[in-house]
Design an enzyme around this catalytic site. Sequence first.
Site, PDB file in Angstrom:
ATOM      1  N   CYS A  33       7.272  -1.707   3.032  1.00 27.89           N
ATOM      2  CA  CYS A  33       7.607  -2.184   1.692  1.00 27.89           C
ATOM      3  C   CYS A  33       9.117  -1.711   1.327  1.00 27.89           C
ATOM      4  CB  CYS A  33       6.484  -1.321   0.512  1.00 27.89           C
ATOM      5  SG  CYS A  33       6.758   0.423   0.401  1.00 27.89           S
ATOM      6  N   HIS A  47       5.129   3.818  -3.184  1.00 28.39           N
ATOM      7  CA  HIS A  47       5.554   2.383  -3.021  1.00 28.39           C
ATOM      8  C   HIS A  47       7.003   2.395  -3.485  1.00 28.39           C
ATOM      9  CE1 HIS A  47       5.115  -1.774  -2.206  1.00 28.39           C
ATOM     10  NE2 HIS A  47       5.399  -2.161  -3.541  1.00 28.39           N
ATOM     11  N   ASN A 104       8.288  -5.820  -7.825  1.00 27.82           N
ATOM     12  CA  ASN A 104       7.281  -5.147  -6.640  1.00 27.82           C
ATOM     13  C   ASN A 104       7.406  -6.080  -5.354  1.00 27.82           C
ATOM     14  OD1 ASN A 104       5.290  -4.378  -5.112  1.00 27.82           O
ATOM     15  ND2 ASN A 104       3.597  -4.444  -6.936  1.00 27.82           N
TER      16      ASN A 104
END
Length: 932
Positions: free
Chosen positions: A178, A346, A366
């Site tokens: 990520c 994250h 995101n």
Amino acid sequence: MEARALEHERRLAESHGQEALKHAIAAAEIYMRAAEKAANPKDRNRLQRKCSDLIALGERLKANAKSAATSARSPVPESTRTLTIAEKTLLLKSSKLHGNIFPPWEKTPASDEFAASKAADGCFTDHSPFTLSPEQQDIFAGWKRPHEIFMDVPERGVDVFMTATESIDLGQDLATDCSVVASLCAAVRQFGPRTGSLLSSLMYPYDDDVKRPAVSQNGKYIFRMYFNGCWRKVLIDDRLPTSSSERTLYVVDRRNPYLIWPALIEKAYLKIRGGYDFPGSNSGTDLHALTGWIPEQIFLQTDDIELNETWSRIKTAYEQGNALVTLGTGKFSREEERTLGLVREHDYAVLDLRNDGNNRLFLVKNPWRDSLVWTGVGSTATSSTDRSGSPEESMSNTFWMTFEDVLQHFDSLYVNWSPSLFRFRQDHHFTWTIPPKAEELVFTQNPQYSILSHTGSPVWILLNRHWQDSELDILRERKQEHDFHQPLKSLGYMSLSLFASHPPGTRIPLSEGSHHALHQGPFVDSPNTLLRYSPTPGVAQTLVIAQSDLPLPSYSFTLSFFSNSPLTISPASDPLPYNETITGAWTRRTAGGSTVYPSYVTNPQYALTLTRPSPLSLVLSTERADNLPVHIAVLYSNGGQRVTAVVGRDLICSSAEYQRGCTFASTLPSSNTSNVTSSVASNNHGHTSSSLIDPGTYTIVLSTYEPGQTGRYSLRVSAACPFTIEPILSDAAGRLRTPAPSPATFRQGEGRVRARVDVARLTRASVLARSVKTGSTTQKTAMVRVALELGTIEGRKRVLASTASGGGGELAASLSNLSLSERLGGIGGIGGGHIHGGQGTTEGDGYSAKGEFADASLGLRTREVDLDPDVIRVYGGLWLVVEQIGGGGQGHVTEGSDDDGGGGGGGGGGVHVEISSDGVVSIGEWEVADED
């Protein structure tokens, strides 16, 4: 002459363009003339280096002026410092990673390197292994080239693989990286098809005509990435991991699924990080490797963050194209994830920064496909202004968030700054063997650098820890143990701090105390950390690299210094050139506690011998896990003999009162007069100056606060002259300890008791005594005196040894009673050879007068004496005598009492007495022996 050059440097730091070039040339010419006239070789070399740096800057400024019309990007400074052989070797060794070689970057590859004729069968294949996670392996369908993945290539041909739409909408699916995808999302604005695109210098082949990457005819791609201390060459082929399902294993542009250059960048980066099962990183670290831009991690959950200043400097740089911004969440529950619409632990990309009325807004993305999006629950936003319309806002998984909400829900703000904000850069490469645990809390083995600036221009210092295979092994092992949360923390922490030292720019022993901390950076679990500061012009300052829990035995690092004026940087030198480190331990036998305990004298002791007058510095540290309160005392002790009785006048210097983990004592002047951490005592032995100790032998005592506090320690001693240091054997070494059959006690009206002592041969001995309070703490303390006496007939009795008036408590009293001026004042030297340990020495007869009465709860001890059985017979016997005055009835046994011996000397436990000797000694029962 040098002052004129410094003035040009100051103006150079404040100017731009031709004006800056003029000052660079003027300063270089002055330094050149000064170097020619310098008589000292060291000054000549220093001036020549400054001249060379300014000439190099002038060349860059001229080149920048010529390219200004054709380039939209400011020039990036390069380190002009000449590397040592050791540094070059280090960089070559750091090329090896995960079974691959990533050599330092040398030149732009020729275009024919990507021709089909340069590869067998027209296709280049990189045989480097790429690991996959178990979830990825379940759907893995093989490595395929673009034309094998996309069978329906549009009519415009293979160019579609490198041609992006107006806005790229990247997302990750089953990839575990990520932070990498968030980094690519944030960097897209700098990778776009325009003049000055970062991709033009990072990815090859590149088509300068259309301002985008070109398709390689043979499938070979070369990337220029910054890691392990320099720009390096990363070579891959165009094969990508394919899936047997609708899931994807590489980053995809949702608006153009044919676009592969983001996936090729991802593949190249994952090659240097170990594979597609990448355990985790942070986007600041990833962007540093991908772009070379300076990473800064801003911790949002700290109280000292300046909101207005932080927003202003980031937004200004972002709008100027000089900053890339990403965010990282911390730990929170699954329920909080669903409620907030944020994924824990994250990384997110920031696609825009904007002021909207009173709101400071982040456009956040995101990178996960079909994932949670910020719900706005608990949002502080008050504006309802329509902010739609930009290409970024129409991307998937994007949302606006106020700065206040970012502060509340994210842990870290990562900013990567363009190096073009600076004109000068210096890189220093070094290897650090991690010190043992006992030295982790001090800086005796830490890398330290001296930094000198002649202007107040800001300086940024970046510390980069080189990646190693063993770190990846640790992360994978932790992941297999299902320790998914914060995997980076298993790799330890590091930090940068800046200190004002004395002399300026020299090494410092520890973070607290007499060295003033100018800036103390946080300990971070990232391989990069940044320190920003404004230097004091003309004053060298000391940079210290620190670590905590780094698991491997040694590491390679790179320090990069960025500034807009020249800096003089070198490894910091020791203020005292002669050093020695010794290690030891407080054991059950040697952990004697502080000076309030009679067992203080059992602490580890060392004999230190100086060959000429010298200042002295001592650093004591323990293992972090022990965290023991520790103390150093340097004492005069008649030729470095073991301290058996402590009196204040013998104190040469000491550390501050007991400090946990580590402490420091020094006679050097302090750079922090507001925080004195070591005491320098004046005494009656003579002295040479306020910082020098006379030649001779001294005793060093290392103690913990309480008896029985055990643990390992490390002691580093430094001086300006050669010295020797040797352990002094404990009294218990090869000696017998003979306690009296029972404590000495006193009945009502009694003040003196004695016990007969017998020896069979010549024996050397001393007496230790301590009263133990078991009665009421409100009772008045009795005062006690203990002696060894020959004979019982008045006029013929001789006192062989008697306890001193100070006992174990006098050192503590002397330290606490020193005034500030005395602590900072002159240090005593050594006088003549008079004997310590028994008060009232009688010259010539070898006997002592009786010492003064003292509180035996602090512990009392006599000096050592020879016990000759022939002499004892002549005098009619040898007696161990304990006397008491005061006490208000303490320790008395009254008629009819069930207590068969109160305490004496301040409590119901009596006076516990023992003889330490090198031969057998016997002690009889106590009897009353009041004198007439």
